[in-house]
Scaffold this motif. Structure first.
Motif, PDB file in Angstrom:
ATOM      1  N   GLN A  36      34.925  43.296  26.868  1.00 50.28           N
ATOM      2  CA  GLN A  36      33.913  43.544  26.146  1.00 50.28           C
ATOM      3  C   GLN A  36      32.634  44.011  27.006  1.00 50.28           C
ATOM      4  OE1 GLN A  36      33.272  40.283  23.750  1.00 50.28           O
ATOM      5  NE2 GLN A  36      34.633  40.913  22.129  1.00 50.28           N
ATOM      6  N   SER A  37      32.459  43.296  28.177  1.00 53.23           N
ATOM      7  CA  SER A  37      31.507  43.773  29.152  1.00 53.23           C
ATOM      8  C   SER A  37      31.735  45.006  29.562  1.00 53.23           C
ATOM      9  CB  SER A  37      31.345  42.731  30.451  1.00 53.23           C
ATOM     10  OG  SER A  37      31.181  41.373  29.611  1.00 53.23           O
ATOM     11  N   ARG A  38      32.996  45.284  30.136  1.00 52.91           N
ATOM     12  CA  ARG A  38      33.147  46.537  30.667  1.00 52.91           C
ATOM     13  C   ARG A  38      33.198  47.625  29.669  1.00 52.91           C
ATOM     14  NH1 ARG A  38      37.533  43.628  32.727  1.00 52.91           N
ATOM     15  NH2 ARG A  38      38.698  44.209  31.367  1.00 52.91           N
ATOM     16  N   ILE A  39      33.309  47.405  28.403  1.00 59.42           N
ATOM     17  CA  ILE A  39      33.043  48.523  27.087  1.00 59.42           C
ATOM     18  C   ILE A  39      31.615  48.717  26.938  1.00 59.42           C
ATOM     19  CG2 ILE A  39      33.162  48.758  24.894  1.00 59.42           C
ATOM     20  CD1 ILE A  39      35.873  47.314  24.810  1.00 59.42           C
ATOM     21  N   VAL A  40      30.720  47.749  26.916  1.00 62.64           N
ATOM     22  CA  VAL A  40      29.324  47.772  26.835  1.00 62.64           C
ATOM     23  C   VAL A  40      28.843  48.596  27.985  1.00 62.64           C
ATOM     24  CG1 VAL A  40      27.141  46.508  26.676  1.00 62.64           C
ATOM     25  CG2 VAL A  40      29.089  45.795  25.397  1.00 62.64           C
ATOM     26  N   ILE A  41      29.233  48.206  29.188  1.00 65.13           N
ATOM     27  CA  ILE A  41      28.711  48.940  30.737  1.00 65.13           C
ATOM     28  C   ILE A  41      29.018  50.422  30.513  1.00 65.13           C
ATOM     29  CG2 ILE A  41      29.100  49.080  33.048  1.00 65.13           C
ATOM     30  CD1 ILE A  41      29.226  46.052  32.880  1.00 65.13           C
ATOM     31  N   GLU A  42      30.300  50.577  30.041  1.00 68.61           N
ATOM     32  CA  GLU A  42      30.689  52.090  30.105  1.00 68.61           C
ATOM     33  C   GLU A  42      29.963  52.897  28.813  1.00 68.61           C
ATOM     34  OE1 GLU A  42      32.930  53.918  31.878  1.00 68.61           O
ATOM     35  OE2 GLU A  42      33.181  51.993  33.137  1.00 68.61           O
ATOM     36  N   GLN A  43      29.717  52.355  28.010  1.00 68.74           N
ATOM     37  CA  GLN A  43      28.961  53.023  26.787  1.00 68.74           C
ATOM     38  C   GLN A  43      27.414  53.236  27.273  1.00 68.74           C
ATOM     39  OE1 GLN A  43      29.083  50.398  23.484  1.00 68.74           O
ATOM     40  NE2 GLN A  43      31.118  51.027  22.679  1.00 68.74           N
ATOM     41  N   ALA A  44      26.957  52.184  27.814  1.00 65.25           N
ATOM     42  CA  ALA A  44      25.398  52.443  28.608  1.00 65.25           C
ATOM     43  C   ALA A  44      25.454  53.675  29.449  1.00 65.25           C
ATOM     44  CB  ALA A  44      25.091  51.014  29.126  1.00 65.25           C
ATOM     45  N   LYS A  45      26.450  53.472  30.420  1.00 66.15           N
ATOM     46  CA  LYS A  45      26.602  54.705  31.325  1.00 66.15           C
ATOM     47  C   LYS A  45      26.627  56.158  30.693  1.00 66.15           C
ATOM     48  CE  LYS A  45      30.150  54.293  34.418  1.00 66.15           C
ATOM     49  NZ  LYS A  45      31.314  53.964  34.831  1.00 66.15           N
ATOM     50  N   GLY A  46      27.297  56.176  29.635  1.00 67.04           N
ATOM     51  CA  GLY A  46      27.388  57.460  29.103  1.00 67.04           C
ATOM     52  C   GLY A  46      26.022  57.760  28.286  1.00 67.04           C
ATOM     53  N   ILE A  47      25.513  56.889  27.889  1.00 59.94           N
ATOM     54  CA  ILE A  47      24.024  57.008  27.008  1.00 59.94           C
ATOM     55  C   ILE A  47      22.990  57.503  28.272  1.00 59.94           C
ATOM     56  CG2 ILE A  47      22.193  55.697  26.130  1.00 59.94           C
ATOM     57  CD1 ILE A  47      24.442  54.171  24.635  1.00 59.94           C
ATOM     58  N   LEU A  48      23.079  56.546  29.203  1.00 54.69           N
ATOM     59  CA  LEU A  48      22.041  57.216  30.158  1.00 54.69           C
ATOM     60  C   LEU A  48      22.501  58.411  31.139  1.00 54.69           C
ATOM     61  CD1 LEU A  48      21.763  53.690  32.266  1.00 54.69           C
ATOM     62  CD2 LEU A  48      20.037  54.513  30.733  1.00 54.69           C
ATOM     63  N   ALA A  49      23.578  58.739  31.039  1.00 52.46           N
ATOM     64  CA  ALA A  49      23.912  59.841  31.757  1.00 52.46           C
ATOM     65  C   ALA A  49      23.435  61.104  30.586  1.00 52.46           C
ATOM     66  CB  ALA A  49      25.452  60.114  31.875  1.00 52.46           C
ATOM     67  N   ALA A  50      23.611  60.954  29.387  1.00 52.10           N
ATOM     68  CA  ALA A  50      23.272  62.005  28.451  1.00 52.10           C
ATOM     69  C   ALA A  50      21.810  62.033  28.301  1.00 52.10           C
ATOM     70  CB  ALA A  50      23.945  61.685  27.205  1.00 52.10           C
ATOM     71  N   ARG A  51      21.247  60.932  28.218  1.00 55.20           N
ATOM     72  CA  ARG A  51      19.771  60.916  28.127  1.00 55.20           C
ATOM     73  C   ARG A  51      18.937  61.594  29.435  1.00 55.20           C
ATOM     74  NH1 ARG A  51      18.319  54.749  26.875  1.00 55.20           N
ATOM     75  NH2 ARG A  51      19.476  54.967  24.944  1.00 55.20           N
ATOM     76  N   ARG A  52      19.342  61.118  30.608  1.00 50.24           N
ATOM     77  CA  ARG A  52      18.679  61.695  31.649  1.00 50.24           C
ATOM     78  C   ARG A  52      19.431  62.771  32.526  1.00 50.24           C
ATOM     79  NH1 ARG A  52      18.319  57.321  35.536  1.00 50.24           N
ATOM     80  NH2 ARG A  52      16.379  58.606  36.627  1.00 50.24           N
ATOM     81  N   ASP A  53      20.428  63.525  31.885  1.00 51.31           N
ATOM     82  CA  ASP A  53      21.360  64.502  32.425  1.00 51.31           C
ATOM     83  C   ASP A  53      21.647  64.232  33.927  1.00 51.31           C
ATOM     84  OD1 ASP A  53      22.441  66.941  32.425  1.00 51.31           O
ATOM     85  OD2 ASP A  53      20.896  68.045  32.892  1.00 51.31           O
ATOM     86  N   ILE A  54      22.365  63.166  33.998  1.00 45.84           N
ATOM     87  CA  ILE A  54      22.805  62.611  35.610  1.00 45.84           C
ATOM     88  C   ILE A  54      24.297  62.381  35.321  1.00 45.84           C
ATOM     89  CG2 ILE A  54      20.626  61.590  36.064  1.00 45.84           C
ATOM     90  CD1 ILE A  54      21.488  59.058  35.460  1.00 45.84           C
ATOM     91  N   THR A  55      25.086  62.191  36.336  1.00 42.68           N
ATOM     92  CA  THR A  55      26.573  61.896  36.309  1.00 42.68           C
ATOM     93  C   THR A  55      26.659  60.429  35.942  1.00 42.68           C
ATOM     94  OG1 THR A  55      26.474  60.867  38.695  1.00 42.68           O
ATOM     95  CG2 THR A  55      26.826  63.546  38.541  1.00 42.68           C
ATOM     96  N   LEU A  56      27.822  59.989  35.548  1.00 41.50           N
ATOM     97  CA  LEU A  56      28.308  58.509  35.270  1.00 41.50           C
ATOM     98  C   LEU A  56      27.991  57.672  36.338  1.00 41.50           C
ATOM     99  CD1 LEU A  56      31.312  59.114  32.974  1.00 41.50           C
ATOM    100  CD2 LEU A  56      28.933  58.487  32.263  1.00 41.50           C
ATOM    101  N   ASN A  57      28.195  58.319  37.468  1.00 39.60           N
ATOM    102  CA  ASN A  57      28.077  57.468  38.903  1.00 39.60           C
ATOM    103  C   ASN A  57      26.718  57.060  39.093  1.00 39.60           C
ATOM    104  OD1 ASN A  57      31.029  57.236  39.410  1.00 39.60           O
ATOM    105  ND2 ASN A  57      31.061  58.974  40.643  1.00 39.60           N
ATOM    106  N   GLN A  58      25.759  58.156  38.846  1.00 36.79           N
ATOM    107  CA  GLN A  58      24.523  58.019  39.025  1.00 36.79           C
ATOM    108  C   GLN A  58      23.871  56.833  37.945  1.00 36.79           C
ATOM    109  OE1 GLN A  58      22.520  58.795  41.648  1.00 36.79           O
ATOM    110  NE2 GLN A  58      21.210  57.139  40.767  1.00 36.79           N
TER     111      GLN A  58
END
Length: 103
Positions: A36-58
């Motif tokens: 569940q923690s990994r799923i939450v982290i992956e979702q947050a990465k996607g949200i941040l990448a879309a919001r800030r127009d950055i890569t998933l790694n960033q």
């Protein structure tokens, strides 16, 4: 009539299941927490990448930096991104230049 195994982590379908009875109750209830923690982290990465127009790694690095800087669990920081719309301010926003920017 024997009860059907209703342990959500066990999909044996047997009327009497002894596989999960051998585990301590705490382990049985916490077995999906890392997933569940990994799923939450992956979702947050996607949200941040879309919001800030950055890569998933960033996005992951920004999230990790924020969590470390504020001495909090990465999953808690990720949950804040999802639940409250929080965006860590730890790096320049990268965006793709528009044609108007180039001309």
């Amino acid at each position: 009539m024997l009860p059907i195994c209703d342990d959500q982590a066990c999909f044996c379908g047997r009327s009497v299941c002894t596989a999960h009875e051998l585990r301590p109750p705490a382990e049985a209830t916490n077995s999906s927490t890392p997933r569940q923690s990994r799923i939450v982290i992956e979702q947050a990465k996607g949200i941040l990448a879309a919001r800030r127009d950055i890569t998933l790694n960033q996005a992951f690095e920004d999230l990790r930096h924020h969590a470390r800087h504020h001495q909090m669990l990465l999953s808690k920081a990720a949950g804040a991104v999802i639940d409250t719309g929080f965006t860590p301010n730890t790096g320049p926003t990268r965006r793709t230049p528009s044609p108007a920017d180039i001309a």
